[in-house]
Design a protein around this motif. Structure first.
Motif, short mmCIF file in Angstrom:
data_model
loop_
_atom_site.label_atom_id
_atom_site.label_comp_id
_atom_site.label_asym_id
_atom_site.label_seq_id
_atom_site.Cartn_x
_atom_site.Cartn_y
_atom_site.Cartn_z
N UNK A 15 9.89 -1.50 -11.30
CA UNK A 15 10.98 -2.02 -12.58
C UNK A 15 12.04 -2.77 -11.90
N UNK A 16 12.58 -2.20 -10.80
CA UNK A 16 13.72 -2.86 -10.32
C UNK A 16 13.56 -4.20 -9.89
N UNK B 175 7.11 5.11 -0.93
CA UNK B 175 7.90 6.25 -0.94
C UNK B 175 9.23 6.39 -1.71
N UNK B 176 9.04 6.84 -2.79
CA UNK B 176 10.34 7.12 -3.48
C UNK B 176 10.11 7.12 -4.94
N UNK B 177 9.82 5.87 -5.64
CA UNK B 177 9.54 5.90 -7.15
C UNK B 177 8.23 6.03 -7.63
N UNK B 178 7.82 6.33 -8.76
CA UNK B 178 6.46 6.75 -8.99
C UNK B 178 5.46 5.24 -9.08
N UNK B 179 6.06 4.27 -8.73
CA UNK B 179 5.28 2.81 -9.11
C UNK B 179 4.76 2.30 -7.74
N UNK B 180 4.65 3.27 -6.66
CA UNK B 180 4.39 2.53 -5.25
C UNK B 180 2.97 1.71 -5.28
N UNK B 181 1.89 2.52 -5.90
CA UNK B 181 0.57 1.85 -5.93
C UNK B 181 0.83 0.42 -6.90
N UNK B 182 1.55 0.72 -7.93
CA UNK B 182 1.68 -0.64 -8.80
C UNK B 182 2.21 -1.63 -8.25
N UNK B 183 3.46 -1.38 -7.15
CA UNK B 183 4.06 -2.39 -6.70
C UNK B 183 3.39 -3.03 -5.76
N UNK C 206 5.28 11.57 -3.71
CA UNK C 206 5.30 10.31 -5.06
C UNK C 206 4.38 9.33 -4.70
N UNK C 207 4.34 8.89 -3.37
CA UNK C 207 3.41 7.73 -3.22
C UNK C 207 1.88 8.03 -3.33
N UNK C 208 1.38 9.36 -2.90
CA UNK C 208 0.18 9.93 -2.65
C UNK C 208 0.00 10.20 -4.13
N UNK C 209 0.69 10.76 -4.95
CA UNK C 209 0.44 10.94 -6.56
C UNK C 209 -0.04 9.41 -7.30
N UNK C 210 0.84 8.56 -7.01
CA UNK C 210 0.50 7.13 -7.72
C UNK C 210 -0.68 6.63 -7.15
N UNK C 211 -1.22 6.96 -5.95
CA UNK C 211 -2.59 6.29 -5.49
C UNK C 211 -3.80 7.10 -6.18
N UNK C 212 -3.56 8.35 -6.78
CA UNK C 212 -4.59 9.12 -7.48
C UNK C 212 -5.66 8.42 -8.17
N UNK C 213 -4.91 7.25 -9.15
CA UNK C 213 -5.83 6.61 -10.20
C UNK C 213 -6.48 5.44 -9.63
N UNK C 214 -6.39 5.08 -8.34
CA UNK C 214 -7.05 3.74 -7.86
C UNK C 214 -8.37 4.16 -7.22
N UNK C 215 -9.21 3.05 -7.55
CA UNK C 215 -10.74 3.32 -6.62
C UNK C 215 -10.51 3.29 -5.33
N UNK C 216 -11.65 3.46 -4.76
CA UNK C 216 -11.85 3.55 -3.16
C UNK C 216 -11.45 2.01 -2.79
N UNK C 217 -12.27 1.08 -3.53
CA UNK C 217 -12.13 -0.22 -3.41
C UNK C 217 -10.81 -0.90 -3.65
#
Length: 243
Positions: free
Chosen positions: A16-17, A41-49, A93-104
């Motif tokens: 967002x920033x 490593x910080x905010x919840x958007x790591x995977x999205x970022x 927080x980074x690990x949590x953000x990646x839980x929704x991603x597929x293996x690919x």
């Protein structure tokens, strides 16, 4: 529109920033974007970022530098290697953000993280890297590559330098003489009570502590004009960020 070279400070999952700062800087496809690392490593958007950056490089001229947090996360992705301190400093927080991603999708992110640059030297002899280097002969002679994303001595040195010291002085640090300018992140400027980009000698620190209570910064390396987001913690009001 004239093309610009824009350098972007440590992101730490604050998508967002980044979006807000890019809008304020009126970033276009003509601009060269140099990211100084620490995308996670910080905010919840790591995977999205990271996903956003992967897409961004298909439309813009981008340079992606490796940060220490990026290396730590890549180790976890590839080897499930981690330590409790990393988890406390944003890793969870980074690990949590990646839980929704597929293996690919994760494989694509692994490739992106694996291809990050240790440093970038432009045609104007301006050096960009996450943290620093120690060899007096310059980055090409650096024996310990982890210095590029872990070192703090470069910034500590220029903070301690006499402001009246000239290039001709025998005491002027040799490692600084190789480059017109050096741009780094890694060490938050809130440590010296600053919230804007700071120059010492020919070194510019762009890490305005978006991982904590500060804004994200984008700086035009030619004009030194800069744009900032709101403090990232206000954009992620229900989160703690890095400890």
């Amino acid at each position: 529109m004239k093309s610009r070279t824009l350098v972007i400070g440590d992101l730490h999952g604050a998508l967002k920033a980044l979006e807000q700062a890019m809008e304020r800087a009126n970033v276009t496809e003509n601009d060269t974007l140099i990211f100084l690392g620490d995308y996670v490593d910080g905010w919840s958007d790591a995977a999205n970022l990271v996903n956003y950056l992967i897409t961004l490089k298909t439309t813009h001229n981008c340079v992606f530098i490796k940060g220490n947090h990026d290396e730590l996360f890549l180790d976890w992705l590839q080897k499930e290697k981690h330590n409790p301190q990393w988890l406390l400093h944003g890793g969870q927080a980074t690990i949590d953000s990646y839980k929704k991603l597929t293996e690919g999708e994760i494989d694509v992110h692994i490739q992106f993280l694996s291809e990050l640059e240790n440093y970038y030297l432009d045609t104007e002899n301006r050096l960009f890297l996450h943290a620093g280097f120690t060899n007096e002969h310059g980055v090409e002679k650096e024996a310990f590559s982890k210095s590029f994303y872990w070192d703090r001595t470069l910034w500590e040195m220029v903070l301690a330098m006499d402001k009246n010291l000239t290039l001709e002085s025998i005491y002027y640090p040799k490692r600084l003489k190789h480059y017109a300018e050096i741009y780094i992140g890694h060490t938050v400027l809130s440590r010296i009570n600053e919230t804007t980009p700071q120059q010492r000698a020919n070194v510019w620190n762009i890490d305005t502590a978006a991982a904590f209570k500060g804004p994200l910064t984008i700086l035009d390396v030619d004009t030194k004009e800069y744009w900032q987001s709101e403090p990232a913690y206000k954009l992620y009001a229900n989160e703690k960020g890095r400890n």
